[in-house]
Motif scaffolding. Sequence first.
Motif, mmCIF file in Angstrom:
data_model
loop_
_atom_site.group_PDB
_atom_site.id
_atom_site.type_symbol
_atom_site.label_atom_id
_atom_site.label_comp_id
_atom_site.label_asym_id
_atom_site.label_seq_id
_atom_site.Cartn_x
_atom_site.Cartn_y
_atom_site.Cartn_z
ATOM 1 N N MET B 1 55.221 36.762 45.623
ATOM 2 C CA MET B 1 53.842 37.216 45.701
ATOM 3 C C MET B 1 53.216 37.256 44.301
ATOM 4 N N VAL B 2 51.936 36.892 44.218
ATOM 5 C CA VAL B 2 51.266 36.918 42.911
ATOM 6 C C VAL B 2 50.956 38.366 42.538
ATOM 7 N N MET B 3 51.270 38.728 41.295
ATOM 8 C CA MET B 3 50.914 40.083 40.844
ATOM 9 C C MET B 3 49.404 40.155 40.685
ATOM 10 N N GLU B 4 48.854 41.304 41.022
ATOM 11 C CA GLU B 4 47.392 41.487 40.960
ATOM 12 C C GLU B 4 46.976 41.733 39.508
ATOM 13 N N ILE B 5 45.934 41.053 39.028
ATOM 14 C CA ILE B 5 45.429 41.404 37.695
ATOM 15 C C ILE B 5 44.154 42.226 37.855
ATOM 16 N N VAL B 6 44.144 43.340 37.122
ATOM 17 C CA VAL B 6 43.050 44.310 37.202
ATOM 18 C C VAL B 6 42.297 44.241 35.876
ATOM 19 N N CYS B 7 41.051 43.793 35.944
ATOM 20 C CA CYS B 7 40.360 43.361 34.717
ATOM 21 C C CYS B 7 39.159 44.237 34.400
ATOM 22 N N PRO B 8 38.872 44.412 33.107
ATOM 23 C CA PRO B 8 37.818 45.346 32.707
ATOM 24 C C PRO B 8 36.422 44.727 32.788
ATOM 25 N N ALA B 9 35.428 45.558 33.107
ATOM 26 C CA ALA B 9 34.036 45.111 33.021
ATOM 27 C C ALA B 9 33.176 46.269 32.553
ATOM 28 N N GLY B 10 32.609 46.118 31.363
ATOM 29 C CA GLY B 10 31.714 47.151 30.829
ATOM 30 C C GLY B 10 30.281 46.923 31.236
ATOM 31 N N THR B 11 29.976 45.714 31.695
ATOM 32 C CA THR B 11 28.599 45.385 32.084
ATOM 33 C C THR B 11 28.657 44.471 33.318
ATOM 34 N N PRO B 12 27.552 44.372 34.043
ATOM 35 C CA PRO B 12 27.528 43.451 35.180
ATOM 36 C C PRO B 12 27.859 42.012 34.762
ATOM 37 N N ALA B 13 27.416 41.603 33.580
ATOM 38 C CA ALA B 13 27.717 40.234 33.132
ATOM 39 C C ALA B 13 29.219 40.050 32.937
ATOM 40 N N SER B 14 29.894 41.081 32.424
ATOM 41 C CA SER B 14 31.350 40.995 32.258
ATOM 42 C C SER B 14 32.048 40.972 33.609
ATOM 43 N N LEU B 15 31.511 41.731 34.559
ATOM 44 C CA LEU B 15 32.107 41.714 35.910
ATOM 45 C C LEU B 15 32.045 40.294 36.468
ATOM 46 N N ARG B 16 30.873 39.673 36.341
ATOM 47 C CA ARG B 16 30.756 38.299 36.866
ATOM 48 C C ARG B 16 31.695 37.360 36.106
ATOM 49 N N ALA B 17 31.791 37.545 34.780
ATOM 50 C CA ALA B 17 32.675 36.690 33.973
ATOM 51 C C ALA B 17 34.127 36.855 34.426
ATOM 52 N N ALA B 18 34.521 38.114 34.709
ATOM 53 C CA ALA B 18 35.905 38.375 35.132
ATOM 54 C C ALA B 18 36.188 37.715 36.482
ATOM 55 N N VAL B 19 35.249 37.866 37.418
ATOM 56 C CA VAL B 19 35.434 37.281 38.749
ATOM 57 C C VAL B 19 35.530 35.761 38.631
ATOM 58 N N LYS B 20 34.620 35.176 37.840
ATOM 59 C CA LYS B 20 34.622 33.714 37.678
ATOM 60 C C LYS B 20 35.913 33.233 37.026
ATOM 61 N N ALA B 21 36.489 34.072 36.162
ATOM 62 C CA ALA B 21 37.699 33.658 35.448
ATOM 63 C C ALA B 21 38.961 33.880 36.285
ATOM 64 N N GLY B 22 38.804 34.446 37.490
ATOM 65 C CA GLY B 22 39.970 34.554 38.365
ATOM 66 C C GLY B 22 40.535 35.946 38.537
ATOM 67 N N ALA B 23 39.760 36.980 38.201
ATOM 68 C CA ALA B 23 40.261 38.352 38.370
ATOM 69 C C ALA B 23 40.451 38.646 39.852
ATOM 70 N N HIS B 24 41.617 39.178 40.237
ATOM 71 C CA HIS B 24 41.783 39.633 41.616
ATOM 72 C C HIS B 24 40.957 40.900 41.826
ATOM 73 N N THR B 25 40.953 41.724 40.771
ATOM 74 C CA THR B 25 40.315 43.036 40.848
ATOM 75 C C THR B 25 39.617 43.326 39.524
ATOM 76 N N VAL B 26 38.464 43.983 39.612
ATOM 77 C CA VAL B 26 37.732 44.375 38.403
ATOM 78 C C VAL B 26 37.580 45.890 38.435
ATOM 79 N N TYR B 27 37.712 46.560 37.285
ATOM 80 C CA TYR B 27 37.418 48.000 37.264
ATOM 81 C C TYR B 27 36.272 48.269 36.315
ATOM 82 N N CYS B 28 35.456 49.258 36.686
ATOM 83 C CA CYS B 28 34.272 49.572 35.889
ATOM 84 C C CYS B 28 33.885 51.019 36.146
ATOM 85 N N GLY B 29 32.822 51.472 35.483
ATOM 86 C CA GLY B 29 32.425 52.873 35.648
ATOM 87 C C GLY B 29 30.930 53.043 35.563
ATOM 88 N N PHE B 30 30.449 54.220 35.937
ATOM 89 C CA PHE B 30 29.027 54.528 35.845
ATOM 90 C C PHE B 30 28.655 54.880 34.401
#
Lengths: 180, 327
Positions: B1-30
């Motif tokens: 099974m592929v290990m899940e990578i949990v990737c940081p996003a400080g801004t919406p643009a980083s979230l999109r960058a992480a998803v596009k780059a192959g993040a299984h999961t993104v974490y962020c905050g208010f």
Amino acid sequence: MSDHSVNLPLFPRLPALALKGMPLMPVSMALSGFARRIAARHPAMFRRLGEYNAARFVLDPTDLPLSMLLEPLNGRPRIHLSRRTLRGDARIAGPLSGLLGLVHGAYDGDALFFSRDLVIEGDTAAVLALRNAIDDAELDLSAEAQAMSGPFAAAMRRLIAMAEARTGVALSRHEEDGTW
Amino acid sequence: MVMEIVCPAGTPASLRAAVKAGAHTVYCGFADETNARNFPGLNFERDEMREGVAFAHDHGSKVLVAINTFPRAGGEEMWHRAIADAESAGADAVILADLGLLAHAAQHHPNLRRHLSVQAAAANADVINFYADAFGVRRVVLPRVLSVPEIAAINAETEVETEVFVFGGLCVMAEGRCSLSSYATGKSPNMNGVCSPASHVDYHEDHGDLSAKLGGYTIHKVGAGQPAPYPTLCKGCFQAGEATGHLFEDPVSLNAEALIPQLAKAGVTALKIEGRQRSRSYVAQVVRNFRAAVDAQAAGLPMPEGMLASLTEGQATTAGAYKKTWR
Ligand code: SF4
């Protein structure tokens, strides 16, 4: 510069010298107008800046004989170019290619800072806020310039491509994942 | 099974960058004190969170919302609202540290998956199982002070999924318990969401020498050509008696990429990348690199050569506590 430096292209000497005689007042006004048009299309950038909308940022391209004072002013930004030393709340200095590369997402700001390719002075929190606001806006200065050029958009695109090729400075947005 | 990578996003643009780059999961905050990366210009407004979650889900990625600071007495409402808003934004889980907040989430948001933040410093199977029994915690982010055999020992005794840090800034104290930053600046990670905050940082360059100050104290000074330091208190250069050196920790970053096969064998579910304060360019590069690494691991191929040293603080990396050695 450290052994780890990113190898940023420097602005070519001859065109940089040519800037020495350029009248700065009209260019400052044109750049302010350009910045205000961009601001109108990216209001979230100023929301993100928060209290630092009132900060005065000195941007100092170290390979050019001038520097720039940027005041965000809640979405009515003002830009002032000068050949003298400018004073502000924070100063960001480095090769023009590095400063524009940050705007276009081609480089990571912290990495350029760790490698000493970028120097920051003054209010570090203001610099961080500016960096984060610009990074989130996913700006593409070349696309913005074309959008404002009306019937001359194609000519503007060719001009920008030529300037990029001659100077090595990224004037358009870097897509983080080319295959997307 | 592929290990899940949990990737940081400080801004919406980083979230999109992480998803596009192959993040299984993104974490962020208010964008407030409820998360431990409360930095200027960073984090998500409510509408941005809703849009970010929708974008991630459309592309098959998950979003975790970190609400991992400790509520201020009398100010709990802000933290409660954050949990409710994360749920209504469609978040796949919340990452919590405070016992009271865990109890609140379990009682009022039973269908919202709960992860235990590294800030809770849960470092053995007994305490992890307690969090699971008492509050239905499904995953724990392990502190960065454990070795690989210690992680394997935990996984042998718990059903709770484990997530470990593999890349980024290194925080060496038992997490959530470090107050060093409060002494110099009045602000600390567990109360205000910031360690060595930028608002108290000052840089001075003098004839090529760069001084990094925090709250007026010089924490580090480097000569021309040396990598610039961020004045994180535990990574400062101090004088003690005759000796000058990094008293607590060298200014290096964690890179456990090479240990991925061992971490998989130790039963780890997910690999976490630090760096919500970094740019979308950093996020894209690191995520792409780690996605390639976990895909290679799942296919039984050797780990690809990492190219990430230039992105890190101090521009040098370490395997951290995963491989403990004496100096
Ligand atoms: S001072 Fe160091 S150990 Fe303490 S919270 Fe900050 S990074 Fe972590």
